[in-house]
Design an enzyme around this catalytic site. Structure first.
Site, short mmCIF file in Angstrom:
data_model
loop_
_atom_site.label_atom_id
_atom_site.label_comp_id
_atom_site.label_asym_id
_atom_site.label_seq_id
_atom_site.Cartn_x
_atom_site.Cartn_y
_atom_site.Cartn_z
N THR A 1 56.09 -0.32 10.58
CA THR A 1 56.57 -1.64 10.35
C THR A 1 57.87 -1.72 9.37
O THR A 1 57.34 -0.94 8.36
CB THR A 1 55.60 -2.74 10.32
OG1 THR A 1 54.52 -2.65 11.15
CG2 THR A 1 56.19 -4.14 9.84
N GLY A 2 58.81 -2.44 9.61
CA GLY A 2 59.71 -2.91 8.63
C GLY A 2 61.16 -2.36 8.69
O GLY A 2 61.53 -2.21 9.93
N SER A 3 61.99 -2.62 7.72
CA SER A 3 63.22 -2.26 7.99
C SER A 3 63.92 -0.87 8.02
O SER A 3 64.94 -0.59 8.73
CB SER A 3 64.20 -2.97 6.78
OG SER A 3 63.75 -2.32 5.47
N GLY B 1 57.36 3.38 7.46
CA GLY B 1 58.19 3.12 6.13
C GLY B 1 57.27 3.22 5.03
O GLY B 1 56.02 3.46 5.19
N ALA B 2 57.70 3.07 3.71
CA ALA B 2 56.85 2.99 2.63
C ALA B 2 57.56 2.19 1.54
O ALA B 2 58.68 2.19 1.61
CB ALA B 2 56.61 4.23 2.10
N ASP B 3 56.91 1.66 0.45
CA ASP B 3 57.40 1.02 -0.64
C ASP B 3 57.59 1.84 -1.74
O ASP B 3 58.83 1.49 -2.66
CB ASP B 3 56.64 -0.22 -0.92
CG ASP B 3 56.57 -1.13 0.12
OD1 ASP B 3 57.48 -1.63 0.60
OD2 ASP B 3 55.28 -1.34 0.63
N GLY C 1 54.38 -3.88 1.71
CA GLY C 1 55.39 -4.81 1.29
C GLY C 1 55.56 -5.82 2.47
O GLY C 1 55.95 -7.15 2.16
N GLY C 2 55.48 -5.56 3.57
CA GLY C 2 55.54 -6.46 4.90
C GLY C 2 54.30 -7.10 5.17
O GLY C 2 54.50 -7.82 6.22
N GLU D 1 48.60 -0.50 9.64
CA GLU D 1 49.12 0.80 9.43
C GLU D 1 48.50 1.82 8.85
O GLU D 1 48.60 3.21 9.40
CB GLU D 1 50.36 0.52 8.33
CG GLU D 1 51.59 -0.43 8.76
CD GLU D 1 52.35 -0.56 7.50
OE1 GLU D 1 53.50 -1.02 7.88
OE2 GLU D 1 52.22 -0.64 6.40
O1 LIG Z 1 53.79 -3.73 5.47
C1 LIG Z 1 54.90 -2.93 5.47
C2 LIG Z 1 55.15 -1.64 5.38
O2 LIG Z 1 54.01 -0.87 4.72
C3 LIG Z 1 56.49 -1.14 5.26
O3 LIG Z 1 56.57 0.15 6.11
C4 LIG Z 1 57.15 -1.00 4.01
O4 LIG Z 1 56.89 -2.37 3.23
C5 LIG Z 1 58.42 -0.13 3.81
O5 LIG Z 1 59.24 -1.22 4.56
P1 LIG Z 1 60.84 -1.22 4.43
O6 LIG Z 1 61.22 -0.01 5.52
O7 LIG Z 1 61.40 -2.44 4.86
O8 LIG Z 1 61.22 -1.04 3.10
#
Ligand SMILES: O=C[C@H](O)[C@H](O)[C@H](O)COP(=O)(O)O
Length: 239
Positions: free
Chosen positions: A42-44, A98-100, A112-113, A119
């Site tokens: 999940t995520g951008s 993804g990861a923060d 973060g999401g 996940e």
């Molecule tokens: O809950 C959300 C996830 O762990 C996302 O994979 C993580 O926050 C990274 O998201 P992004 O690629 O949007 O920075």
């Protein structure tokens, strides 16, 4: 003296960041082979993975995907990527997310999401777990990013106090001035530690608290990290 970016400089930084997310996301598709069952994060950053995977599927790649969030499920369905549930599979070949924040041992902070529980279930069950990030997410020691923790709505105030006693500031996550509710109908507590000395121990301590569903600390789970570097990527394997 404080350094201030001009609007133009700031937009260049943002664009570069987005480019790196795209590079990492698209590169990850190379690891998906015909016939695989794939955990979709999940995520951008994952957005770019899904776009490219959709293209590959339209060209004939055969995969089954299990999404880590309702948001990802919708994105994938729009691109006609085949979606399955746990009822229909007995293994996941690869999970990509993804990861923060990612440290040098490939321990990560996620959530973060707000999708951390699904996940983690999917990453744990997968034969291989890959994270995709831009360079800004790399860190010597975890703790730059706040730590999301999913908790039951009942008694969240008590759960938050126990977590705060471990040495952090706890904030109930809100979105559009309302309490954020996860796909599992739970709340997210964002925990701000000054420093995380021992991420594995902290994960265990938080998980011991009744009311905690899980934490965004993914310890010793990542096999490989794809880092976007401009329009290129670097692949870091677990030592
Ligand atoms: O809950 C959300 C996830 O762990 C996302 O994979 C993580 O926050 C990274 O998201 P992004 O690629 O949007 O920075």
């Amino acid at each position: 003296m404080k350094f201030r970016c001009t609007v133009k400089e700031r937009s260049l930084i943002l664009n570069n960041n987005e480019q790196e997310k795209r590079s990492a996301g698209e590169k990850a598709v190379d690891f998906i082979k015909d016939g695989m069952t794939v955990g979709l994060g999940t995520g951008s950053t994952v957005y770019w993975l899904i776009q490219k995977l959709g293209k590959r599927v339209s060209e004939g790649l055969k995969v089954k995907c299990i999404p880590t969030s309702i948001h990802t499920e919708r994105l994938a369905m729009n691109l006609e990527i085949p979606i399955v549930t746990f009822n229909e599979i007995d293994k996941i070949d690869i999970a990509i997310d993804g990861a923060d924040e990612v440290d040098k041992d490939l321990n990560v902070i996620k959530g973060g999401g707000g999708a951390l529980v699904r996940e983690k279930i999917i990453a744990e069950f997968a034969d291989q777990f890959i994270v995709i990030v831009d360079q800004k997410k790399l860190s010597e020691q975890l703790g730059k990013h706040f730590l999301p923790v999913e908790v039951t709505p009942f008694g969240w105030q008590a759960t938050a106090k126990y977590i705060a006693n471990l040495g952090c500031q706890v904030k109930l996550r809100e979105e559009d001035e309302k309490i954020f509710v996860s796909d599992n109908d739970n709340y997210i507590l964002d925990c701000y530690f000054e420093k995380i000395e021992d991420a594995a121990k902290l994960n265990e301590k938080i998980k011991m608290i009744t009311g905690v569903v899980d934490t965004g600390l993914f310890i010793d789970m990542v096999d490989l990290c794809i880092v976007g570097k401009g329009s290129d990527t670097e692949i870091i394997k677990k030592q």
